[in-house]
Motif scaffolding. Structure first.
Motif, PDB file in Angstrom:
ATOM      1  N   GLU A 186      -0.421  10.459  -1.668  1.00 45.96           N
ATOM      2  CA  GLU A 186      -1.727  10.178  -1.535  1.00 45.96           C
ATOM      3  C   GLU A 186      -1.732   8.598  -1.680  1.00 45.96           C
ATOM      4  OE1 GLU A 186      -4.123  12.033  -4.419  1.00 45.96           O
ATOM      5  OE2 GLU A 186      -4.152  14.046  -3.308  1.00 45.96           O
ATOM      6  N   ASN A 238       1.311   7.433  -3.878  1.00 43.43           N
ATOM      7  CA  ASN A 238       1.579   7.747  -5.203  1.00 43.43           C
ATOM      8  C   ASN A 238       2.311   9.205  -5.159  1.00 43.43           C
ATOM      9  OD1 ASN A 238      -0.016  10.241  -4.810  1.00 43.43           O
ATOM     10  ND2 ASN A 238      -1.966   9.171  -5.694  1.00 43.43           N
ATOM     11  N   ARG A 267       9.701   1.187  -8.052  1.00 46.47           N
ATOM     12  CA  ARG A 267       8.933   1.954  -8.656  1.00 46.47           C
ATOM     13  C   ARG A 267       9.354   3.511  -8.672  1.00 46.47           C
ATOM     14  NH1 ARG A 267       5.339  -1.238  -5.253  1.00 46.47           N
ATOM     15  NH2 ARG A 267       5.752  -0.036  -3.585  1.00 46.47           N
ATOM     16  N   SER A 294      -4.234   0.786  -5.370  1.00 41.28           N
ATOM     17  CA  SER A 294      -4.317  -0.272  -6.529  1.00 41.28           C
ATOM     18  C   SER A 294      -4.070  -1.674  -6.319  1.00 41.28           C
ATOM     19  CB  SER A 294      -3.252   0.305  -7.614  1.00 41.28           C
ATOM     20  OG  SER A 294      -2.071   0.338  -7.425  1.00 41.28           O
ATOM     21  N   THR A 316       0.997  -1.122   0.074  1.00 43.19           N
ATOM     22  CA  THR A 316      -0.078   0.043   0.043  1.00 43.19           C
ATOM     23  C   THR A 316       0.908   1.295  -0.045  1.00 43.19           C
ATOM     24  OG1 THR A 316      -0.203  -0.393   2.531  1.00 43.19           O
ATOM     25  CG2 THR A 316      -1.960  -0.894   0.976  1.00 43.19           C
ATOM     26  N   ASP A 327      -2.066   4.775  -2.606  1.00 47.29           N
ATOM     27  CA  ASP A 327      -2.256   4.183  -3.784  1.00 47.29           C
ATOM     28  C   ASP A 327      -3.033   2.767  -3.302  1.00 47.29           C
ATOM     29  OD1 ASP A 327      -2.137   2.709  -5.904  1.00 47.29           O
ATOM     30  OD2 ASP A 327       0.061   2.905  -6.164  1.00 47.29           O
TER      31      ASP A 327
END
Length: 411
Positions: free
Chosen positions: A101, A97, A373, A105, A94, A103
């Motif tokens: 905030e 972004n 990432r 997804s 988790t 993320d």
């Protein structure tokens, strides 16, 4: 039916996400006699596990070989296996972004993948650290929409935050109390029953929101106190006072003081991220978390402080940062592990290269940087040998691995 199967150790457990949280859980449940299916989107992890190899430094290959020998564990990338499981534990990332905030997804995509395959009476537990309301507002709607089943009626849902501290020799999964929250009594009973097999103590709370807030509060507490000592370090340095000696002296008080220590910034999946989950959710309720955000600002600026210290040290030797060769010792976010999640070394390396310094790193636990990432530009970079240390203009210690001989490095 599910409760009886749990009590008799006949329940088949599924763990989604075989990283630093999921893999240790799988090992513990197998040790207690449960059949475990581990699901992950990374085929390489599944292949290594099937070969009896570990991809996490502090988890030995012997433990993985033992799993395979006992025949209690199966790894797979096939989420359709969900229909054959009784208890499903979700341990997916988790992150934040680019706007810092939440993320969601990974949680959402996991729920969407498993929803068509879940069946009545299954227990589903989210372990991923997240904001209060995630289970009720994000996870359950996705599960219900994809399955046609109703939460806390047809299926049972709980939240139990992971408290994994990689390579902690003092506290293990078993000796760390397990907080569990659910929004109906049956879900809470089932989750308590399954976790009680692997932990010495469960802590049952009134709902999933309370359990979610518990994990955030733990890490906000740490982030705020680390920010305090980071600021004190800067202040005391100007006064010619050793902040470490101050903290050591303060620690002799047997009550009312808990030691925290300064550093080059925050690392790991929890402390650099969790406070921002709470500040984001608070804004939905019209609340500004000024104190938490100030702490985040202080901690976020520590890498810049490190850069200024490097520039000052080089200037003292008549050198500029541009084209200077800098060796960074330690890539892991804390000592004696191979975990690089949110490691501050990446940020410091990026800042140095932006200023046209030439950087290398050494880490005995991380021979090569894997793709991340956020810092894709460093993928493939390899750890250099310490014997080359005298070829550098500046050496910066960022992770205090036990294997480092600091006197020899200084000499």
């Amino acid at each position: 039916m599910t409760l009886q199967k749990i009590k008799e150790k006949k329940a088949h457990i599924g763990i989604i996400g075989l990283g630093y949280v999921g893999l240790p859980l799988a090992i513990e449940f197998c040790k207690t006699g449960f059949q475990v299916t581990g699901l992950d989107i990374d085929q390489e992890k599944i292949d290594l596990l099937s070969q009896g190899e570990s991809y996490i430094k502090h988890i030995s290959g012997e433990k993985i070989k033992h799993l395979n020998k006992e025949g209690k564990f199966k790894g797979s990338t096939n989420h359709t296996l969900i229909r054959h499981l009784d208890c499903i534990l979700i341990c997916v990332p988790t992150p934040l972004n680019k706007n810092r905030e939440p993320d969601m997804s990974y949680v959402i995509s996991t729920a969407q993948k498993i929803a068509p395959h879940i069946v009545k009476n299954q227990l589903i537990v989210l372990e991923s650290t997240t904001f209060p309301g995630t289970t009720l507002e994000v996870l359950i709607p996705e599960l219900e929409a994809g399955s046609g089943l109703k939460a806390n009626k047809d299926i049972f849902v709980a939240y139990s935050p992971e408290r994994e501290d990689p390579n902690n020799k003092k506290y293990s999964i078993a000796t760390t109390p397990k907080v569990i929250g659910a929004d109906d009594p049956k879900s809470l009973e089932l989750a308590d029953s399954i976790y009680s097999f692997i932990v010495n103590k469960t802590v049952l709370v009134s709902g999933t929101k309370v359990a979610e807030a518990t994990k955030l509060t733990e890490n906000v507490f740490r982030a705020v106190n680390i920010a305090l000592v980071n600021e004190l370090k800067v202040i005391y340095e100007k006064m010619g006072i050793d902040v470490w000696e101050v903290i050591e002296a303060c620690s002799t008080k047997p009550f009312g003081f808990m030691p925290f220590y300064p550093g080059p910034g925050l690392g790991g999946h929890c402390i650099p991220i969790d406070p921002f989950y709470l500040t984001w959710k608070a804004r939905e309720h019209g609340i500004t978390t000024r104190f938490i955000e100030l702490a985040g600002e202080i901690n976020t600026l520590m890498p810049d402080y490190v850069i200024q210290k490097i520039i000052f040290a080089l200037n003292r030797e008549g050198k500029s940062l541009k084209n200077s060769r800098i060796l960074l010792l330690g890539l892991a976010y804390k000592k004696n592990i191979d975990d690089t999640r949110e490691s501050v070394t990446f940020k410091i390396m990026e800042l140095l290269e932006e200023k046209e310094a030439v950087t290398d790193y050494n880490d005995p636990y991380i021979p090569q940087i894997k793709p991340t990432r956020k810092y894709k530009q460093f993928a493939g970079k390899k750890s250099v040998a310490l014997k080359k240390i005298n070829q550098y203009d500046c050496v910066v210690i960022l992770t205090d691995h036990t294997s480092y001989d600091f006197k020899a490095i200084a000499n």
